[in-house]
Design a protein around this motif. Sequence first.
Motif, mmCIF file in Angstrom:
data_model
loop_
_atom_site.group_PDB
_atom_site.id
_atom_site.type_symbol
_atom_site.label_atom_id
_atom_site.label_comp_id
_atom_site.label_asym_id
_atom_site.label_seq_id
_atom_site.Cartn_x
_atom_site.Cartn_y
_atom_site.Cartn_z
ATOM 1 N N SER A 61 0.827 -1.204 0.000
ATOM 2 C CA SER A 61 0.000 0.000 0.000
ATOM 3 C C SER A 61 0.862 1.256 0.000
ATOM 4 O O SER A 61 0.620 2.201 -0.762
ATOM 5 N N ALA A 65 0.968 4.049 -2.921
ATOM 6 C CA ALA A 65 0.595 5.430 -2.600
ATOM 7 C C ALA A 65 1.747 6.383 -2.866
ATOM 8 O O ALA A 65 1.552 7.465 -3.439
ATOM 9 N N ILE A 119 -5.898 5.240 6.062
ATOM 10 C CA ILE A 119 -6.815 4.967 4.953
ATOM 11 C C ILE A 119 -7.330 6.283 4.367
ATOM 12 O O ILE A 119 -7.369 6.459 3.149
ATOM 13 N N THR A 122 -4.658 8.003 2.357
ATOM 14 C CA THR A 122 -4.250 7.207 1.202
ATOM 15 C C THR A 122 -5.316 7.215 0.115
ATOM 16 O O THR A 122 -4.994 7.216 -1.078
ATOM 17 N N LEU A 123 -6.570 7.245 0.497
ATOM 18 C CA LEU A 123 -7.680 7.147 -0.459
ATOM 19 C C LEU A 123 -7.619 8.177 -1.586
ATOM 20 O O LEU A 123 -7.786 7.799 -2.756
ATOM 21 N N PRO A 124 -7.358 9.447 -1.315
ATOM 22 C CA PRO A 124 -7.293 10.407 -2.429
ATOM 23 C C PRO A 124 -6.122 10.149 -3.387
ATOM 24 O O PRO A 124 -6.157 10.563 -4.535
ATOM 25 N N SER A 126 -4.682 6.854 -3.896
ATOM 26 C CA SER A 126 -4.884 5.572 -4.571
ATOM 27 C C SER A 126 -5.947 4.759 -3.848
ATOM 28 O O SER A 126 -5.756 4.385 -2.680
ATOM 29 N N GLY A 127 -7.017 4.467 -4.543
ATOM 30 C CA GLY A 127 -8.064 3.626 -3.974
ATOM 31 C C GLY A 127 -7.558 2.231 -3.665
ATOM 32 O O GLY A 127 -7.911 1.649 -2.639
ATOM 33 N N VAL A 128 -6.740 1.695 -4.544
ATOM 34 C CA VAL A 128 -6.190 0.348 -4.331
ATOM 35 C C VAL A 128 -5.337 0.330 -3.068
ATOM 36 O O VAL A 128 -5.460 -0.569 -2.234
ATOM 37 N N ALA A 130 -5.511 2.266 -0.515
ATOM 38 C CA ALA A 130 -6.386 2.423 0.657
ATOM 39 C C ALA A 130 -7.074 1.106 1.001
ATOM 40 O O ALA A 130 -7.147 0.729 2.178
ATOM 41 N N VAL A 131 -7.555 0.393 0.004
ATOM 42 C CA VAL A 131 -8.236 -0.888 0.240
ATOM 43 C C VAL A 131 -7.275 -1.913 0.845
ATOM 44 O O VAL A 131 -7.679 -2.727 1.683
#
Length: 160
Positions: A61, A65, A119, A122-124, A126-128, A130-131
């Motif tokens: 992750s 990111a 999370i 990280t989400l903004p 990369s969604g991957v 973050a997941v």
Amino acid sequence: MSEVWLPAAIATLSALVVALAGGVLTTTGPWYRALRNPAWKPPDWAFGPVWATIFALCVVSAVIAWSEADEPQRVVLLAAYAVNAMLNIAWSALFFRAERPDWAFFELVLLWLSVAALIAVTLPVSGVAAVLLAPYLLWVTIAGFLNRAIVRLNGPFGAA
């Protein structure tokens, strides 16, 4: 080439340091073995593989990111990972070394919030990425319920 390998090496080394520090602080001696646990507690042997998987997912992750982040986002990511690493280590120190599951529970709330913050930052980027952190949040949630159950079954702690 170093654009991928250097961040991967740093993320891997960082995860190993956190895992090693937590492992050194984790002592399953007589005090730990005397604790009453809920019936649903995972077996002790499961914790190592679960944490190894979580740390591996965190490394992947972080590398994803980092590669997709701009400079200001990288600063935020580094800060979030640093806070999370310190809280991860602190939990083992409080629970196992200080023998204070009650304090560790309150610290675990901060650890949970730090994973949620990881999370969120990280989400903004990369969604991957973050997941990939979702299993970490799930595991810390389970650990929180387990920690709270141990406090309820064994407290109070620290009484002379």
